[in-house]
Design an enzyme around this catalytic site. Structure first.
Site, PDB file in Angstrom:
ATOM      1  CE  LYS A  59      -4.273  -1.699   2.069  1.00  0.00           C
ATOM      2  NZ  LYS A  59      -5.313  -1.429   3.070  1.00  0.00           N
TER       3      LYS A  59
ATOM      4  CG  ASP B 198      -8.546   0.828   3.372  1.00  0.00           C
ATOM      5  OD1 ASP B 198      -9.287   0.084   2.694  1.00  0.00           O
ATOM      6  OD2 ASP B 198      -7.345   0.578   3.581  1.00  0.00           O
TER       7      ASP B 198
HETATM    8  P1  NAP Z   1      -0.701  -2.644  11.113  1.00  0.00           P
HETATM    9  O1  NAP Z   1      -0.398  -1.423  10.328  1.00  0.00           O
HETATM   10  O2  NAP Z   1       0.285  -3.755  11.186  1.00  0.00           O
HETATM   11  O3  NAP Z   1      -1.060  -2.170  12.618  1.00  0.00           O
HETATM   12  C1  NAP Z   1      -1.274  -3.124  13.640  1.00  0.00           C
HETATM   13  C2  NAP Z   1      -1.726  -2.428  14.909  1.00  0.00           C
HETATM   14  O4  NAP Z   1      -2.000  -3.439  15.901  1.00  0.00           O
HETATM   15  C3  NAP Z   1      -0.651  -1.496  15.504  1.00  0.00           C
HETATM   16  O5  NAP Z   1      -1.286  -0.373  16.081  1.00  0.00           O
HETATM   17  C4  NAP Z   1      -0.023  -2.394  16.586  1.00  0.00           C
HETATM   18  O6  NAP Z   1       0.555  -1.690  17.657  1.00  0.00           O
HETATM   19  C5  NAP Z   1      -1.250  -3.131  17.079  1.00  0.00           C
HETATM   20  N1  NAP Z   1      -0.878  -4.363  17.800  1.00  0.00           N
HETATM   21  C6  NAP Z   1      -0.267  -5.459  17.290  1.00  0.00           C
HETATM   22  N2  NAP Z   1      -0.065  -6.368  18.271  1.00  0.00           N
HETATM   23  C7  NAP Z   1      -0.547  -5.827  19.419  1.00  0.00           C
HETATM   24  C8  NAP Z   1      -0.626  -6.268  20.773  1.00  0.00           C
HETATM   25  N3  NAP Z   1      -0.172  -7.466  21.148  1.00  0.00           N
HETATM   26  N4  NAP Z   1      -1.205  -5.450  21.690  1.00  0.00           N
HETATM   27  C9  NAP Z   1      -1.677  -4.232  21.324  1.00  0.00           C
HETATM   28  N5  NAP Z   1      -1.637  -3.759  20.063  1.00  0.00           N
HETATM   29  C10 NAP Z   1      -1.069  -4.538  19.122  1.00  0.00           C
HETATM   30  O7  NAP Z   1      -2.074  -3.326  10.579  1.00  0.00           O
HETATM   31  P2  NAP Z   1      -3.297  -2.599   9.868  1.00  0.00           P
HETATM   32  O8  NAP Z   1      -3.122  -2.682   8.401  1.00  0.00           O
HETATM   33  O9  NAP Z   1      -3.524  -1.282  10.508  1.00  0.00           O
HETATM   34  O10 NAP Z   1      -4.494  -3.624  10.239  1.00  0.00           O
HETATM   35  C11 NAP Z   1      -4.975  -3.695  11.563  1.00  0.00           C
HETATM   36  C12 NAP Z   1      -6.269  -4.537  11.586  1.00  0.00           C
HETATM   37  O11 NAP Z   1      -7.274  -3.896  10.794  1.00  0.00           O
HETATM   38  C13 NAP Z   1      -6.093  -5.943  11.003  1.00  0.00           C
HETATM   39  O12 NAP Z   1      -6.792  -6.858  11.819  1.00  0.00           O
HETATM   40  C14 NAP Z   1      -6.723  -5.847   9.637  1.00  0.00           C
HETATM   41  O13 NAP Z   1      -7.306  -7.077   9.240  1.00  0.00           O
HETATM   42  C15 NAP Z   1      -7.835  -4.816   9.868  1.00  0.00           C
HETATM   43  N6  NAP Z   1      -8.185  -4.103   8.625  1.00  0.00           N
HETATM   44  C16 NAP Z   1      -9.450  -4.241   8.157  1.00  0.00           C
HETATM   45  C17 NAP Z   1      -9.838  -3.577   7.008  1.00  0.00           C
HETATM   46  C18 NAP Z   1     -11.249  -3.736   6.518  1.00  0.00           C
HETATM   47  O14 NAP Z   1     -11.515  -3.422   5.360  1.00  0.00           O
HETATM   48  N7  NAP Z   1     -12.161  -4.183   7.348  1.00  0.00           N
HETATM   49  C19 NAP Z   1      -8.926  -2.769   6.316  1.00  0.00           C
HETATM   50  C20 NAP Z   1      -7.621  -2.639   6.821  1.00  0.00           C
HETATM   51  C21 NAP Z   1      -7.268  -3.329   7.981  1.00  0.00           C
HETATM   52  P3  NAP Z   1       2.133  -1.336  17.638  1.00  0.00           P
HETATM   53  O15 NAP Z   1       2.249  -0.064  16.857  1.00  0.00           O
HETATM   54  O16 NAP Z   1       2.471  -1.192  19.066  1.00  0.00           O
HETATM   55  O17 NAP Z   1       2.838  -2.487  16.974  1.00  0.00           O
END
Ligand code: NAP
Length: 278
Positions: A69, A106
């Protein structure tokens, strides 16, 4: 467009789990169009070749997902201002002249999913707590601000990432420490989880909901499972909930419109087709 065979797809690595082909191919059939939407497993080091290939192959465009992305944005001829602020794209449109246009839908998908569940939803109705500061959080926070949110409490395990987002997006964002996440729920109108905690294969989100007002809407970006432990706990105590499927379905709509010329609807049949894949 009705007589042209239109091709699109999604580039990701890995990409086999993507539900986007189910969504777009369902709409292609529903609207009687000629076309197809495929899966393109593109390794990170091949993203430039793959994107340059869109033009040569005559595709109308494609979606890009993890991990492309951010890098894909740099390869566009024109980037939509909102995607530029998000620092990432999820949709590419190839113009008839061969120019590559980058968008990020998004945030649109997220806001629309709230409106589908609660048509009178207002971003300014009260304070909002957002958990997470990754890619999904950027889209959610920016779109909430654009909708008029007055106060967003941003809470991330790694505080510095939340702070960076607040520094970039302004005074309406107040960074709260991860250790205070349960306390930060009192008096809010909306709680959003954008962390991956509660997703299939991950531990559930560790948070206490006792202080959350019953009037607050609780949403989760996760859609596998459809009802995360957070949403279940919120529902059982009487809060209205919105899962991540609406965000996924709604972000696909403007992309489909750009490629196929029809703004598609989210019907019960489409939801059923998606549910059958879980
Ligand atoms: P990302 O950029 O990797 O961000 C992950 C987030 O989760 C970060 O804020 C991270 O915190 C946090 N995290 C990871 N492990 C953790 C833990 N053990 N305790 C607390 N926080 C934790 O991922 P993303 O792309 O934003 O996606 C995040 C979620 O949104 C995923 O589940 C994805 O499937 C969902 N999503 C859904 C859609 C949709 O269309 N519905 C679209 C995009 C994403 P740190 O910064 O501390 O690592």
């Amino acid at each position: 467009m009705a007589n042209t065979f239109v091709m699109a797809g999604v580039m990701g690595w890995p990409v086999a789990h993507s539900r986007s082909p189910v969504i777009h191919n369902h709409w292609i059939r529903q609207y009687g169009l000629q076309g197809a939407y495929g899966l393109f497993p593109v390794q990170p080091e091949r993203i430039e070749d793959a994107i340059r290939g869109l033009r040569a192959l005559g595709l109308a465009g494609c979606n890009v997902t993890i991990p492309h992305k951010v890098n894909a944005l740099k390869l566009m001829d024109v980037v939509d201002p909102l995607a530029l602020r998000m620092g990432a794209i999820n949709t590419i449109v190839v113009t008839p002249e061969g120019a590559l246009l980058g968008y990020n839908n998004d945030g649109f998908g997220y806001i629309q999913s709230l409106r589908d569940a609660k048509p009178d939803w207002q971003a300014a109705a009260g304070p909002i707590t957002v958990l997470g500061a990754g890619g999904a959080a950027r889209a959610v926070v920016l779109s909430l601000l654009d909708e008029g949110a007055k106060e967003i409490r941003l809470i991330n395990r790694t505080r510095a990432k939340a702070q960076a987002l607040a520094d970039e997006f302004g005074a309406a964002i107040q960074v709260v420490d991860w250790s205070e996440r349960s306390e930060a729920l009192s008096d809010i109108a909306l709680l959003v989880n954008t962390t991956d905690q509660g997703m299939h294969g991950q531990p559930e989100l560790d948070i206490q909901l006792d202080r959350l007002p019953q009037s607050a809407l609780v949403s989760d970006a996760i859609y596998i499972p459809l009802e995360t432990p957070l949403l279940r706990a919120a529902r059982l105590r009487g809060n209205e909930t919105v899962n991540g499927l609406g965000m996924l379905l709604n972000q696909a709509r403007p992309a489909f419109k750009a490629w196929f010329g029809v703004m598609p609807e989210i019907t019960p049949a489409l939801r059923q087709a998606i549910m059958a894949t879980f």
